[in-house]
Design a protein around this motif. Structure first.
Motif, mmCIF file in Angstrom:
data_model
loop_
_atom_site.group_PDB
_atom_site.id
_atom_site.type_symbol
_atom_site.label_atom_id
_atom_site.label_comp_id
_atom_site.label_asym_id
_atom_site.label_seq_id
_atom_site.Cartn_x
_atom_site.Cartn_y
_atom_site.Cartn_z
ATOM 1 N N THR A 229 0.835 -1.201 0.000
ATOM 2 C CA THR A 229 0.000 0.000 0.000
ATOM 3 C C THR A 229 0.865 1.245 0.000
ATOM 4 O OG1 THR A 229 -1.721 -1.187 1.201
ATOM 5 C CG2 THR A 229 -1.814 1.221 1.226
ATOM 6 N N GLY A 230 2.003 1.254 0.763
ATOM 7 C CA GLY A 230 2.904 2.395 0.813
ATOM 8 C C GLY A 230 3.516 2.695 -0.544
ATOM 9 N N TYR A 231 3.938 1.725 -1.264
ATOM 10 C CA TYR A 231 4.541 1.909 -2.570
ATOM 11 C C TYR A 231 3.524 2.345 -3.612
ATOM 12 C CZ TYR A 231 9.227 0.288 -1.551
ATOM 13 O OH TYR A 231 10.495 0.187 -1.080
ATOM 14 N N ALA A 232 2.265 2.225 -3.335
ATOM 15 C CA ALA A 232 1.226 2.574 -4.294
ATOM 16 C C ALA A 232 0.835 4.039 -4.220
ATOM 17 C CB ALA A 232 0.000 1.706 -4.064
ATOM 18 N N TYR A 233 1.407 4.820 -3.226
ATOM 19 C CA TYR A 233 1.074 6.245 -3.126
ATOM 20 C C TYR A 233 1.498 6.994 -4.376
ATOM 21 C CZ TYR A 233 0.076 5.858 1.888
ATOM 22 O OH TYR A 233 -0.448 5.544 3.092
ATOM 23 N N TRP A 234 0.698 7.999 -4.803
ATOM 24 C CA TRP A 234 1.077 8.877 -5.899
ATOM 25 C C TRP A 234 2.156 9.854 -5.435
ATOM 26 C CZ3 TRP A 234 -4.510 10.380 -7.691
ATOM 27 C CH2 TRP A 234 -5.043 9.312 -8.423
ATOM 28 N N THR A 235 2.998 10.266 -6.377
ATOM 29 C CA THR A 235 4.033 11.263 -6.058
ATOM 30 C C THR A 235 3.991 12.377 -7.095
ATOM 31 O OG1 THR A 235 5.739 10.150 -7.371
ATOM 32 C CG2 THR A 235 5.561 9.528 -5.039
ATOM 33 N N GLU A 236 4.415 13.570 -6.687
ATOM 34 C CA GLU A 236 4.469 14.707 -7.598
ATOM 35 C C GLU A 236 5.667 15.572 -7.215
ATOM 36 O OE1 GLU A 236 1.573 18.226 -9.395
ATOM 37 O OE2 GLU A 236 0.904 16.960 -7.723
ATOM 38 N N SER A 237 6.458 15.987 -8.223
ATOM 39 C CA SER A 237 7.666 16.770 -7.981
ATOM 40 C C SER A 237 7.481 18.202 -8.478
ATOM 41 C CB SER A 237 8.880 16.141 -8.689
ATOM 42 O OG SER A 237 9.124 14.835 -8.187
ATOM 43 N N LEU A 238 8.027 19.163 -7.740
ATOM 44 C CA LEU A 238 8.062 20.560 -8.147
ATOM 45 C C LEU A 238 9.506 20.928 -8.477
ATOM 46 C CD1 LEU A 238 5.740 22.172 -5.441
ATOM 47 C CD2 LEU A 238 5.124 21.368 -7.726
ATOM 48 N N THR A 239 9.725 21.595 -9.612
ATOM 49 C CA THR A 239 11.078 21.931 -10.061
ATOM 50 C C THR A 239 11.227 23.440 -10.198
ATOM 51 O OG1 THR A 239 11.251 19.860 -11.290
ATOM 52 C CG2 THR A 239 12.790 21.632 -11.895
#
Length: 215
Positions: A20-30
């Motif tokens: 479940t932890g590895y299934a979280y969405w991620t988003e990066s700001l540059t």
């Protein structure tokens, strides 16, 4: 439930939680960075010369003393030539210095160097008493202690002392003069020189203004 089953259940729950932890969405700001540097550029943009007979009253004009000037194409130097100077006569150089760069500038040093004929250099007098600044089309006078120097080196030192706190922002112009009638700095041969002293001689000297950035 025996201990074997409890261990298997615990492992199963742990694996489920890990998945479940590895299934979280991620988003990066540059943050994209571009840095460009400014530049320091101060140059002569205009100049004029004056020649006259009487160094005190400026009333007796003649064509005997002839002054010439030229500005280098890059604006980094002015050449001043004065011909037929004699006791009681003089000449002035009127010039504009502009900060054509993108950062504020100020006088770092002023250096006077006699290249030829130190004796004649020391016999002449040099004057400046007013400094002006053009800022966005307006003119502002900057009060200084009137300068009367007996040598080129003294002229340079006094100019440095009087100009070192003046800041030229981009687009500002600096000009010096002795009086409204005779802008620039004056080179005068005192009338007290008599006989055949300094007849048919030549003086060559440089006056260098070094500008630095304003921190």
């Amino acid at each position: 439930m025996n201990s074997r089953k409890m261990i298997i259940a615990a492992i199963t729950i742990a694996i489920m939680l890990l998945g479940t932890g590895y299934a979280y969405w991620t988003e990066s700001l540059t943050i994209s960075n571009t840095v460009s540097t400014g530049y320091l550029d101060v140059k002569f943009i205009d100049a004029d010369v004056w020649d006259y007979d009487d160094s005190e009253t400026f009333h007796h004009r003649s064509n005997l003393v002839i002054a010439h000037k030229s500005i280098a194409p890059d604006g980094q130097s002015i050449s001043l030539t004065v011909d037929n100077l004699y006791p009681g006569s003089g000449a002035s150089l009127d010039f504009l210095v502009e900060n054509t760069g993108t950062i504020p500038a100020k006088i770092g040093t002023v250096t006077g160097t006699v290249i030829k004929n130190q004796a004649l250099s020391d016999a002449l007098d040099y004057y400046v008493d007013t400094v002006g600044i053009y800022t966005r089309g307006s003119r502002q006078l900057y009060e200084i202690e009137p300068i009367k120097a007996d040598t080129v080196e003294e002229l340079a030192l006094k100019l440095q002392q009087n100009l070192e706190n003046i800041i030229l922002n981009p687009g500002d112009k600096l000009y010096l003069y002795r009086s409204q009638e005779h802008p620039g700095y004056d080179i005068v041969m005192p009338a007290s020189i008599t006989g055949d002293d300094f007849e048919d001689e030549e003086l060559i000297f440089n006056l260098e203004l070094t500008f630095t950035q304003v921190n």
